[in-house]
Write a protein that holds these residues in place. Structure first.
Motif, PDB file in Angstrom:
ATOM      1  N   SER A 132       0.921  -1.202  -0.067  1.00 54.77           N
ATOM      2  CA  SER A 132       0.114  -0.166  -0.275  1.00 54.77           C
ATOM      3  C   SER A 132       0.932   1.196   0.019  1.00 54.77           C
ATOM      4  O   SER A 132       2.043   1.439   0.580  1.00 54.77           O
ATOM      5  CB  SER A 132      -1.076   0.026   1.110  1.00 54.77           C
ATOM      6  N   PRO A 133       0.459   2.221  -0.798  1.00 53.02           N
ATOM      7  CA  PRO A 133       1.292   3.582  -0.734  1.00 53.02           C
ATOM      8  C   PRO A 133       0.653   4.212   0.634  1.00 53.02           C
ATOM      9  O   PRO A 133      -0.297   4.179   1.218  1.00 53.02           O
ATOM     10  CB  PRO A 133       0.578   4.338  -1.903  1.00 53.02           C
ATOM     11  N   TYR A 134       1.675   5.378   0.981  1.00 53.98           N
ATOM     12  CA  TYR A 134       1.551   6.064   2.047  1.00 53.98           C
ATOM     13  C   TYR A 134       0.883   7.305   1.469  1.00 53.98           C
ATOM     14  O   TYR A 134       1.494   8.127   0.736  1.00 53.98           O
ATOM     15  CB  TYR A 134       2.830   6.257   2.720  1.00 53.98           C
ATOM     16  N   VAL A 135      -0.248   7.670   2.173  1.00 58.46           N
ATOM     17  CA  VAL A 135      -1.249   9.021   1.612  1.00 58.46           C
ATOM     18  C   VAL A 135      -0.720   9.995   2.535  1.00 58.46           C
ATOM     19  O   VAL A 135      -1.070   9.781   4.013  1.00 58.46           O
ATOM     20  CB  VAL A 135      -2.622   8.345   1.494  1.00 58.46           C
ATOM     21  N   PRO A 136      -0.431  11.054   2.051  1.00 55.38           N
ATOM     22  CA  PRO A 136      -0.061  12.223   2.931  1.00 55.38           C
ATOM     23  C   PRO A 136      -1.683  13.193   3.348  1.00 55.38           C
ATOM     24  O   PRO A 136      -2.125  13.524   2.171  1.00 55.38           O
ATOM     25  CB  PRO A 136       0.719  13.178   2.231  1.00 55.38           C
ATOM     26  N   PHE A 137      -1.936  13.452   4.438  1.00 56.17           N
ATOM     27  CA  PHE A 137      -3.067  14.029   4.783  1.00 56.17           C
ATOM     28  C   PHE A 137      -2.649  15.207   5.812  1.00 56.17           C
ATOM     29  O   PHE A 137      -1.919  14.915   6.776  1.00 56.17           O
ATOM     30  CB  PHE A 137      -4.270  13.385   5.557  1.00 56.17           C
ATOM     31  N   GLU A 189      -5.673   6.242  -8.711  1.00 57.67           N
ATOM     32  CA  GLU A 189      -4.363   5.379  -9.408  1.00 57.67           C
ATOM     33  C   GLU A 189      -4.465   3.961  -8.975  1.00 57.67           C
ATOM     34  O   GLU A 189      -3.797   3.000  -9.351  1.00 57.67           O
ATOM     35  CB  GLU A 189      -3.419   6.382  -8.802  1.00 57.67           C
ATOM     36  N   THR A 190      -5.110   3.673  -7.665  1.00 57.18           N
ATOM     37  CA  THR A 190      -4.980   2.410  -7.059  1.00 57.18           C
ATOM     38  C   THR A 190      -5.986   1.634  -7.910  1.00 57.18           C
ATOM     39  O   THR A 190      -5.705   0.342  -7.872  1.00 57.18           O
ATOM     40  CB  THR A 190      -5.445   2.558  -5.670  1.00 57.18           C
ATOM     41  N   LYS A 191      -7.254   1.973  -8.130  1.00 59.00           N
ATOM     42  CA  LYS A 191      -7.965   1.347  -8.951  1.00 59.00           C
ATOM     43  C   LYS A 191      -7.513   1.020 -10.367  1.00 59.00           C
ATOM     44  O   LYS A 191      -7.548   0.040 -11.001  1.00 59.00           O
ATOM     45  CB  LYS A 191      -9.403   2.087  -9.333  1.00 59.00           C
ATOM     46  N   VAL A 192      -6.881   1.962 -10.844  1.00 60.88           N
ATOM     47  CA  VAL A 192      -6.280   1.650 -12.116  1.00 60.88           C
ATOM     48  C   VAL A 192      -5.178   0.641 -12.153  1.00 60.88           C
ATOM     49  O   VAL A 192      -5.168  -0.371 -12.808  1.00 60.88           O
ATOM     50  CB  VAL A 192      -5.437   2.775 -12.737  1.00 60.88           C
ATOM     51  N   HIS A 193      -4.371   0.546 -10.944  1.00 55.02           N
ATOM     52  CA  HIS A 193      -3.154  -0.422 -10.723  1.00 55.02           C
ATOM     53  C   HIS A 193      -4.018  -1.674 -10.461  1.00 55.02           C
ATOM     54  O   HIS A 193      -3.551  -2.725 -10.965  1.00 55.02           O
ATOM     55  CB  HIS A 193      -2.465   0.086  -9.574  1.00 55.02           C
ATOM     56  N   LEU A 194      -5.081  -1.704  -9.696  1.00 53.80           N
ATOM     57  CA  LEU A 194      -5.843  -2.967  -9.497  1.00 53.80           C
ATOM     58  C   LEU A 194      -6.327  -3.513 -10.786  1.00 53.80           C
ATOM     59  O   LEU A 194      -6.066  -4.975 -10.824  1.00 53.80           O
ATOM     60  CB  LEU A 194      -6.900  -2.642  -8.351  1.00 53.80           C
ATOM     61  N   ASP A 195      -6.879  -2.614 -11.500  1.00 49.25           N
ATOM     62  CA  ASP A 195      -7.303  -3.221 -12.619  1.00 49.25           C
ATOM     63  C   ASP A 195      -6.432  -3.754 -13.509  1.00 49.25           C
ATOM     64  O   ASP A 195      -6.748  -5.003 -14.426  1.00 49.25           O
ATOM     65  CB  ASP A 195      -8.052  -2.110 -13.536  1.00 49.25           C
ATOM     66  N   ASP A 225       6.620   0.080  -8.892  1.00 51.87           N
ATOM     67  CA  ASP A 225       6.566   1.324  -9.732  1.00 51.87           C
ATOM     68  C   ASP A 225       5.473   2.067  -9.332  1.00 51.87           C
ATOM     69  O   ASP A 225       5.464   3.130  -9.371  1.00 51.87           O
ATOM     70  CB  ASP A 225       6.343   0.690 -11.095  1.00 51.87           C
ATOM     71  N   TYR A 226       4.215   1.452  -8.962  1.00 55.49           N
ATOM     72  CA  TYR A 226       3.079   2.076  -8.611  1.00 55.49           C
ATOM     73  C   TYR A 226       3.259   2.942  -7.516  1.00 55.49           C
ATOM     74  O   TYR A 226       2.810   4.185  -7.245  1.00 55.49           O
ATOM     75  CB  TYR A 226       1.845   1.197  -8.429  1.00 55.49           C
ATOM     76  N   GLN A 227       3.805   2.610  -6.549  1.00 57.29           N
ATOM     77  CA  GLN A 227       4.279   3.151  -5.159  1.00 57.29           C
ATOM     78  C   GLN A 227       5.102   4.189  -5.211  1.00 57.29           C
ATOM     79  O   GLN A 227       4.954   5.158  -4.893  1.00 57.29           O
ATOM     80  CB  GLN A 227       4.736   2.044  -4.133  1.00 57.29           C
ATOM     81  N   LYS A 228       6.313   4.023  -6.182  1.00 57.21           N
ATOM     82  CA  LYS A 228       6.886   4.882  -6.370  1.00 57.21           C
ATOM     83  C   LYS A 228       6.621   6.294  -7.083  1.00 57.21           C
ATOM     84  O   LYS A 228       6.911   7.445  -6.537  1.00 57.21           O
ATOM     85  CB  LYS A 228       8.333   4.505  -7.447  1.00 57.21           C
TER      86      LYS A 228
END
Length: 473
Positions: A349-354, A447-453, A401-404
């Motif tokens: 999973s990516p780290y999402v900044p809030f 972007e996560t849904k695109v990656h998952l697809d 690559d997705y996480q980067k």
């Protein structure tokens, strides 16, 4: 008390002079007994309690709350059947905490000060402390006062930070605890084991402790050392479980930040405080929290022997539900606090900044039903985790690559937001950061849904139920 399901975590603290950008960091993986345990993440509004009494759903621990509660970010269980377990957050005064790092005290000290069944426990600590403190030190003092009056139901480590300091507190027994101010030029990796070492009872600027702890140790003859007062030696454990479950994680974190130092992963004397060989970035912290003994023979997903792959408990697990990195940026007066959130297994999973100076996070983070729904950020990332690991050798590079890419995007977006934030103040700044939280979540979700697809499409070609006709048949 009900079964404690939130019992295995890994924590990291980084002082401002040890980091690449002058930020202070406190971070932790919240690990659970179960692989699926939905979590929410949102902003709890400031409120007036007016005589409200808090009572835990876990063990009926109860206490009256102060009148005024600050706004704070929070990550509670979606179904608080065993208690809230708010775990981590930053309040409107830019004071952050992460609770808890479960630890274990030895049988000698517990004999004379056992844990208190209806005392304060992990499910309650953030709820009754974070909204009511103006500094990290106040956090230690408030929790210490609560333990003195009500006792502690568990042995725990708790992280605090503010604009000046980082403090780490370890609660060992029903009423005995110590806390240390983490030096600005040091870092700490803690892993389910009492770690604080020598306490200087003449230095109240850098150490805090429960009333009478030195007399307690002296009365019951608990100190095994001749010429030092080492909290780890007196109150901690040194068992086979520690050497396979706990110390290897500290070893790997220190190996990452001090690669030139050779240490035994099963050593019980790994130093609590370390100075890194290079300045530490948020990506370094992410890398450690998402690690599983990468590039060693102990990697469960690697090529080592089956015995080595099962030898040590990794930092990132299938039962990690909430990995968080709390960042306080001392060089940014308008927009200091960021909470990085990775739901599910941080390896994938990516780290999402809030931004925590906000009214809300995003509705996808506040929605976490019991069953799978990709409108929920929690379930979106848990689904991704399952898909990546199911075909790890085929999908790992695509996932990295997705996480980067998202990591680079996050840095650019934070820089852009900071520039705009300098022009705003008060409620306009808070409203602006609230909208940025929504847009950031929207981008990561998309972007996560695109990656998952993409992974699911590729995965369909990897089925073992594929058959190619031999033309000679």
């Amino acid at each position: 008390m009900k079964r404690h399901t939130h019992s295995a975590c890994t924590s990291i603290m980084v002082g401002r002079k040890a980091s690449i950008d002058g930020s202070s960091y406190i971070a932790r993986n919240e690990d659970n007994f179960f692989a699926i345990w939905p979590k929410k993440f949102y902003i709890q509004k400031a409120m007036i309690n007016d005589g409200k009494v808090y009572t835990s759903a876990n063990n009926n621990f109860s206490l009256p709350l102060p009148k005024k509660a600050y706004r704070y970010s929070t990550s509670p269980d979606a179904n608080p059947v065993e208690g809230l377990y708010e775990e981590d957050g930053i309040n409107e005064k830019n004071v952050g905490m992460s609770a808890t790092e479960s630890v274990t005290a030895n049988e000698k000290v517990l004999a004379y000060d056992p844990l208190v069944e209806d005392g304060i426990a992990e499910d309650s600590i953030t709820t009754v402390v974070l909204p009511y403190i103006d500094s990290a030190r106040e956090g230690v003092e408030r929790l210490g006062e609560i333990i003195s009056k009500y006792g502690s139901a568990e042995s725990n480590g708790i992280e605090f930070f503010d604009e000046k300091e980082i403090w780490y507190m370890e609660v060992a027994t029903g009423h005995q605890w110590v806390a240390i101010r983490i030096p600005d030029d040091c870092y700490v990796v803690a892993a389910n084991q009492i770690g604080i070492e020598d306490i200087d009872f003449t230095d109240t600027n850098n150490y805090l402790w429960s009333d009478g702890i030195d007399e307690f140790v002296e009365k019951y003859q608990l100190n095994p050392d001749f010429n030092r007062w080492d909290f780890r030696h007196i109150f901690g454990t040194n068992t086979k479980k520690d050497r396979h479950y706990n110390t290897p994680r500290v070893w790997y974190g220190q190996k990452t930040l001090n690669p030139s130092i050779e240490q035994d992963p099963e050593s019980s004397e790994l130093p609590f405080l370390r100075k890194a060989e290079k300045k530490i970035s948020v990506e370094d912290i992410q890398s450690i929290l998402s690690s599983h003994y990468n590039e060693t023979q102990f990697d469960p997903l690697g090529s080592g022997s089956e015995e080595d792959k099962k030898r040590y408990r990794a930092i990132s697990l299938s039962r990690t539900e909430n990995s968080h990195i709390l960042q306080l940026r001392h060089n940014n007066s308008k927009n200091q606090a960021i909470e990085w959130k990775a739901l599910g297994v941080p390896s994938f999973s990516p780290y999402v900044p809030f931004f925590t100076n906000a009214n809300t996070i995003d509705e996808s983070y506040g929605y976490a039903p019991e069953k799978l729904d990709l409108k929920s950020a929690y379930w979106l990332y848990e689904t991704l985790n399952m898909v990546v690991e199911s075909h790890y050798s085929d999908f790992v590079e695509l996932n990295l690559d997705y996480q980067k890419e998202l990591s680079s995007w996050a840095r650019r977006r934070i820089f852009e937001v900071d520039e705009q934030a300098q022009k705003l103040s008060g409620s306009k700044l808070t409203d602006y950061l609230t909208e940025q939280n929504r847009q950031i979540a929207e981008h990561f979700n998309k972007e996560t849904k695109v990656h998952l697809d993409d992974l699911i499409t590729k995965g369909a070609e990897l089925s073992k139920l594929t058959f190619k006709m031999d033309p000679n048949l």
